[in-house]
Every structure is written in C-alpha cells, then in structure tokens.
Design an enzyme around this catalytic site. Structure first.
Site, PDB file in Angstrom:
ATOM      1  CE1 TYR A 144      -4.056   2.005   0.397  1.00 51.83           C
ATOM      2  CE2 TYR A 144      -2.545   3.434   1.603  1.00 51.83           C
ATOM      3  CZ  TYR A 144      -3.751   3.236   0.944  1.00 51.83           C
ATOM      4  OH  TYR A 144      -4.641   4.277   0.842  1.00 51.83           O
ATOM      5  CG  PHE A 204      -7.562  17.467 -24.255  1.00 53.71           C
ATOM      6  CD1 PHE A 204      -7.738  16.935 -25.518  1.00 53.71           C
ATOM      7  CD2 PHE A 204      -7.859  16.678 -23.156  1.00 53.71           C
ATOM      8  CE1 PHE A 204      -8.204  15.633 -25.695  1.00 53.71           C
ATOM      9  CE2 PHE A 204      -8.315  15.375 -23.324  1.00 53.71           C
ATOM     10  CZ  PHE A 204      -8.485  14.848 -24.594  1.00 53.71           C
ATOM     11  CB  THR A 205     -12.415  17.258 -23.803  1.00 55.84           C
ATOM     12  OG1 THR A 205     -11.517  16.145 -23.716  1.00 55.84           O
ATOM     13  CG2 THR A 205     -12.818  17.459 -25.267  1.00 55.84           C
ATOM     14  CG  ASP A 217      -1.569  17.656 -21.762  1.00 56.46           C
ATOM     15  OD1 ASP A 217      -0.958  16.572 -21.711  1.00 56.46           O
ATOM     16  OD2 ASP A 217      -2.799  17.726 -21.925  1.00 56.46           O
ATOM     17  CE  LYS A 268      -4.197  10.100 -24.351  1.00 53.78           C
ATOM     18  NZ  LYS A 268      -5.006  10.175 -23.114  1.00 53.78           N
ATOM     19  NE  ARG A 300     -12.194  14.807 -29.740  1.00 55.02           N
ATOM     20  CZ  ARG A 300     -12.023  14.455 -28.452  1.00 55.02           C
ATOM     21  NH1 ARG A 300     -10.839  14.173 -27.970  1.00 55.02           N
ATOM     22  NH2 ARG A 300     -13.048  14.379 -27.647  1.00 55.02           N
ATOM     23  CG  PHE A 306     -16.776  14.212 -26.300  1.00 57.96           C
ATOM     24  CD1 PHE A 306     -16.561  15.295 -25.477  1.00 57.96           C
ATOM     25  CD2 PHE A 306     -15.906  13.135 -26.219  1.00 57.96           C
ATOM     26  CE1 PHE A 306     -15.487  15.317 -24.585  1.00 57.96           C
ATOM     27  CE2 PHE A 306     -14.835  13.142 -25.343  1.00 57.96           C
ATOM     28  CZ  PHE A 306     -14.630  14.235 -24.515  1.00 57.96           C
TER      29      PHE A 306
HETATM   30  N1  F0G Z   1      -4.331  15.716 -22.317  1.00 58.91           N
HETATM   31  C1  F0G Z   1      -4.363  15.301 -23.594  1.00 58.91           C
HETATM   32  C2  F0G Z   1      -3.597  16.058 -24.633  1.00 58.91           C
HETATM   33  C3  F0G Z   1      -5.078  14.148 -23.932  1.00 58.91           C
HETATM   34  O1  F0G Z   1      -5.076  13.736 -25.191  1.00 58.91           O
HETATM   35  C4  F0G Z   1      -5.777  13.441 -22.914  1.00 58.91           C
HETATM   36  C5  F0G Z   1      -6.572  12.266 -23.241  1.00 58.91           C
HETATM   37  C6  F0G Z   1      -5.723  13.930 -21.602  1.00 58.91           C
HETATM   38  C7  F0G Z   1      -4.995  15.066 -21.353  1.00 58.91           C
HETATM   39  C8  F0G Z   1      -6.473  13.268 -20.494  1.00 58.91           C
HETATM   40  O2  F0G Z   1      -5.853  12.092 -20.155  1.00 58.91           O
HETATM   41  O3  F0G Z   1      -7.519  10.316 -20.731  1.00 58.91           O
HETATM   42  O4  F0G Z   1      -5.568   9.841 -19.277  1.00 58.91           O
HETATM   43  O5  F0G Z   1      -7.443  11.206 -18.438  1.00 58.91           O
HETATM   44  N2  F0G Z   1      -6.901  11.972 -24.398  1.00 58.91           N
HETATM   45  C9  F0G Z   1      -7.640  10.817 -24.831  1.00 58.91           C
HETATM   46  C10 F0G Z   1      -7.856  10.913 -26.312  1.00 58.91           C
HETATM   47  C11 F0G Z   1      -8.872  10.535 -24.067  1.00 58.91           C
HETATM   48  O6  F0G Z   1      -8.567  10.048 -26.844  1.00 58.91           O
HETATM   49  O7  F0G Z   1      -7.302  11.787 -26.958  1.00 58.91           O
HETATM   50  P1  F0G Z   1      -6.650  10.788 -19.618  1.00 58.91           P
END
Ligand code: F0G
Length: 475
Positions: A88, A140-141, A231, A274, A398, A465
């Site tokens: 842990y 970014f979303t 990021d 990624k 997108r 989305f």
């Molecule tokens: N920043 C970027 C540039 C991303 O592409 C993503 C995730 C995140 C932050 C968030 O990270 O998913 O690990 O919580 N992108 C995915 C995509 C979901 O399909 O582009 P996460």
C-alpha cells in the site's frame, strides 16, 4: 489519382536512395479481430445512438477511437508486471517510476494518478482561484473542464494556423505570443496562475510546438512571474517533430530534445496512456516544492496514497519501462511513420484532412466531406458513423460535439475545426490495416453527397461527446 509509387509510400517522402523503414519489433502475441456485416453494423450504430463511444468493442473491426490506453506492451513490460510490488505504501515500482520521470523529463517531484485527468484535477485545484484565467495552446476537453470547474476562464492562445486545416505551417501547435501578451495586459499577471502548454496539440490534429516557441513563451512569462505547466501526454512525439524540422535540433536524439523542452516548464500533467505505451496510469510532476506538498495532500483524497495514486504497483513498473522504450528514436520514427503512411494513402485520393500529418492520427475534415451540412447538424459525428457503417472502423468526432457549450451563455461552442480523428494505437496495427482504413475512408468520400445530418436526442451535462445520442435527420 495522383502518382505515388510503392517506394515513395514506404520511404515516406525521404530521399529515394533510402531503403524502406520497418517497425523495430516483431509480434509475439496476437488478438483476433471481429468481422461484422453491414446489417449488423447498422443495428449496432442505431443502438449506440450514432455515437462511436457507445459501441461495444465486440462490434468493432479496426479500433481507431483513440491512442489512449490502447497500446501493445512489449515483452519487457509484461515481464515488469510480475515485478509489481503491491505494498500500500512505498511500492518499489513508485520509486522506479519517480526516478525514470526525473531522468527522462527532468522534473523533481512526482505525484502518481490513475490517468491524465486525475493529474489535471489536482493541478487545477492547487493552482486556480475563482476568477482566474488560464491561457493554453488550444483546449483539451478534460483539461479545460477541470480549469473551468475550479473557476477559471480558458483562453485559446494558439497561432491562427492551427485553426486552418489547409495551412502547411510546420509548428501549428505554437503559442501566439501576441495573444498571450494581450491577455496578460488585459487581466493582469496575478490572475493567471499558469500557462497550460500542450505538446503535441491533440485537438489541432496532433500538431507540434517548436523549441524556439516554448523558449519564447518561457521568456515572456518569466518577466511576469507566471509558471508554465506542460501537458506532456505526447511530448515525446513532439520531440520527434523537432528533431525533423527545427534548425539546431535536426537529427538530435529525442531523449535530449525532450529534456530540454521540459526544462522550459515548471511541471507537467501526464496521461501515461499515450507516449509511455501502457494501458492505464498518469502523473503530475513539478519542480515547485509548495505545489508538490499541496498536490501530495490532495492525491490521497481523490486518487490513492502518494506512492500509488490509483495505479497498481505493476502498472507503475510497466510505465517506467514504457517511457524508456518510447524514447528510442527508431521506435518513434516508426510510430509517426505509420500515421504518415495512412496520410499518404489518403492524399492520393484528394481526401480532405488536416495537414501536415500530426503525431497520433489523421484528422479528416468533415466540412470537406459534407459541405451541404450545417455545423449544428454534426457533420463530423455523422462521418464517424458512416465510416463505422462502411467497414466497422471506429473513429471519433472532434468538432462541435466535443467542443461542448459555453459555460456562461449555454450556447454551443462553434470550433473552426470539424474533424473526425483516426487515431493510431501504438504497436497494434499493421500497414495492411492502414490500407483497409484508407479504402474505407475513400468509400465514404465517394458517397458523401447523399449523407444527411444528425439531430442530438440526448445531451449529458459534462463532456457530452462521450455519451450523447443522435438520430439521422430526414432526407
Ligand atoms: N491531455 C491530452 C492532450 C489528452 O489527449 C488526454 C486524453 C488527456 C490530457 C487526459 O488524459 O484520458 O488519461 O485522463 N486523451 C484521450 C484521447 C482521451 O482520446 O485523446 P486521460
């Protein structure tokens, strides 16, 4: 059809005396794909409300929804799973990951999280006060969501070329320094807790930011005492572009480029799903002791203890190994080379997509497919649906659906880019799969004239989305 010889596709536009490149690995385990009929796909699509996020993966043939967590691990990473120390507190794998991030990215302190948005939640909670402003090179979303949820207004300060699908500018991820300076003059440096810089820029099509630009952003923000948080999700892919395109860095190892790049920032949020070629995980890193203390305090509330942050020990081990594997120049060339291969195939048929080709996928220009549709008829959402219907290939919208609504007016954001992303998972598909994808995109392009728009029948409140539902409009 434009003339492209087999050789030119395989050498990716490099000098003709070069031989073809190939992936620096071979396949040891395989997983069967699912073939479906058009009738089955039509039924699955209707059940999924024309949203590819709502399709069960058993109904999908080639899955290009995302490159996030969909990667194939190496035999070394699988072996690393057996070294998982599931204590842990104080897991051995945490220390390995911490040391790897320190050596490869250069950041002093590490807070592990379950994935990128966990890190964004913590960073935004630590740094943002209500009424603040956060500039970034395109939104970014999930990143913008956490900034807004903590009371900040997001400002897009990316260069104009990023919003133009036809611009061939090589660093479309760059920050426009004038836009950034104007914002600082307008709201005051004390209202800007940090600048959020992404590398590469996902929503712009996986476009890179140059070293010179980041250095200039650093000089500008340093004059105002504003930190920069990176990021770093695809920063290694960004480093490859710098090694190919930027004077002073041509042919330099991406490991060196990455380290210098990060040195112009104060810390990073990271989706480990990624660049590091794993299936889950993330982290927040910083050189600021105070930010670290605060973040380490919050991580125990949202994620888990500060030495696992929502990850199993084995997952931290796989990520530490994956980070080093991804920093191999031959691997990175083949990773981005595969994306370019698909781009060259599509270019032969004059299919509209974002150029130059980015790091992690091809972004089809849905406005170029369906000029007869209004943006509020969700052309990119429909194109993703049509591609699935044609061949079982899953992609992602997108465009206007991803952009969501203005938190103040409640109106749709209307992004200039209305795109469908064909995202390539790392080390998963072969060039033959890319051929099949290109042919299906062409089939959709040939049938583009008769395609109707969509109406949204269900809209979730947050990050719509993922779960929104649609129906075709009557023709
Ligand atoms: N920043 C970027 C540039 C991303 O592409 C993503 C995730 C995140 C932050 C968030 O990270 O998913 O690990 O919580 N992108 C995915 C995509 C979901 O399909 O582009 P996460």
């Amino acid at each position: 059809m434009k003339e492209h010889s087999f050789t030119s596709l395989h050498t990716m536009g490099q000098q003709q005396d070069r031989r073809s490149w190939a992936e620096p690995y071979k396949i040891k385990a395989v997983e069967p794909l699912h073939l479906t009929t058009r009738e089955q796909r039509g039924k699955a699509l209707a059940e999924a409300g024309y949203n590819t996020f709502l399709l069960p993966s058993r109904d999908v043939y080639i899955d290009l929804l995302t490159d996030s967590g969909t990667n194939a691990m190496s035999d070394r990473q699988w072996a690393g799973l057996m070294l998982g120390d599931e204590a842990y507190a104080g897991s051995e794998n945490f220390y390995h990951l911490e040391e790897t991030v320190r050596e490869c990215y250069g950041y002093e302190y590490l807070v592990p999280t379950h994935q990128g948005r966990g890190a964004e939640n913590i960073l935004s909670s630590v740094l943002i006060k209500p009424g603040d402003h956060v500039p970034g090179n395109m939104y970014f979303t999930t990143t913008r969501f956490h900034q807004e949820r903590n009371g900040a207004t997001f400002h897009d300060v990316i260069v104009d070329e990023a919003h133009d699908t036809s611009s061939l500018f090589e660093f479309k991820g760059n920050v426009d320094l004038d836009k950034l300076q104007r914002l600082i003059d307008e709201v005051g440096a004390d209202k800007i807790p940090y600048v959020c810089v992404a590398a590469t820029v996902n929503m712009a099509g996986g476009q890179p930011i140059s070293m010179a630009n980041l250095r200039a952003v650093r000089e500008l923000t340093a004059r105002h005492g504003i930190p920069i948080y990176l990021d770093a999700t695809r920063a290694m892919e960004n480093a490859l572009f710098i090694s190919e395109r930027e004077d002073g860095y041509l042919g330099k190892p991406i490991a060196e480029i990455l380290k210098e790049f990060c040195s112009y920032t104060d810390g990073a949020t990271m989706s480990g799903k990624k660049d590091p070629i794993v299936n889950i995980g993330g982290w927040l890193s910083t050189n600021d002791r105070e930010v670290f203390e605060e973040a380490r305090n919050l991580v125990v509330v949202y994620e888990g203890l500060h030495t696992y942050g929502g990850m199993a020990g084995r997952d931290m081990e796989a990520m530490a190994i994956g980070i080093r594997e991804a920093l191999n120049d031959d691997y990175m060339k083949s990773r981005v080379g595969q994306v370019r291969y698909l781009g060259l195939l599509l270019e032969q048929w004059d299919i509209p997509f974002v150029k130059p080709v980015g790091g992690h996928g091809i972004f089809l220009d849905a406005r170029g497919f369906y000029p007869h549709l209004d943006q509020e008829q969700f052309p990119a959402q429909m194109l993703a649906a049509q591609l699935y219907l044609d061949s079982g290939i899953r992609s992602m919208e997108r465009g206007i659906v991803s952009a969501g609504r203005d938190t103040v007016t409640g109106e749709h954001h209307h992004p200039k880019l209305e795109l469908v992303r064909l995202t390539i998972p790392r080390r998963v598909y072969t060039q033959a799969h890319m051929d099949v994808v290109a042919e299906s995109v062409k089939a959709c392009f040939d049938q583009r004239a008769s395609v109707p728009g969509l109406a949204m029948t269900y809209e979730p409140k947050y990050l719509r989305f993922f779960q929104a539902r649609f129906e075709p409009l009557p023709t």
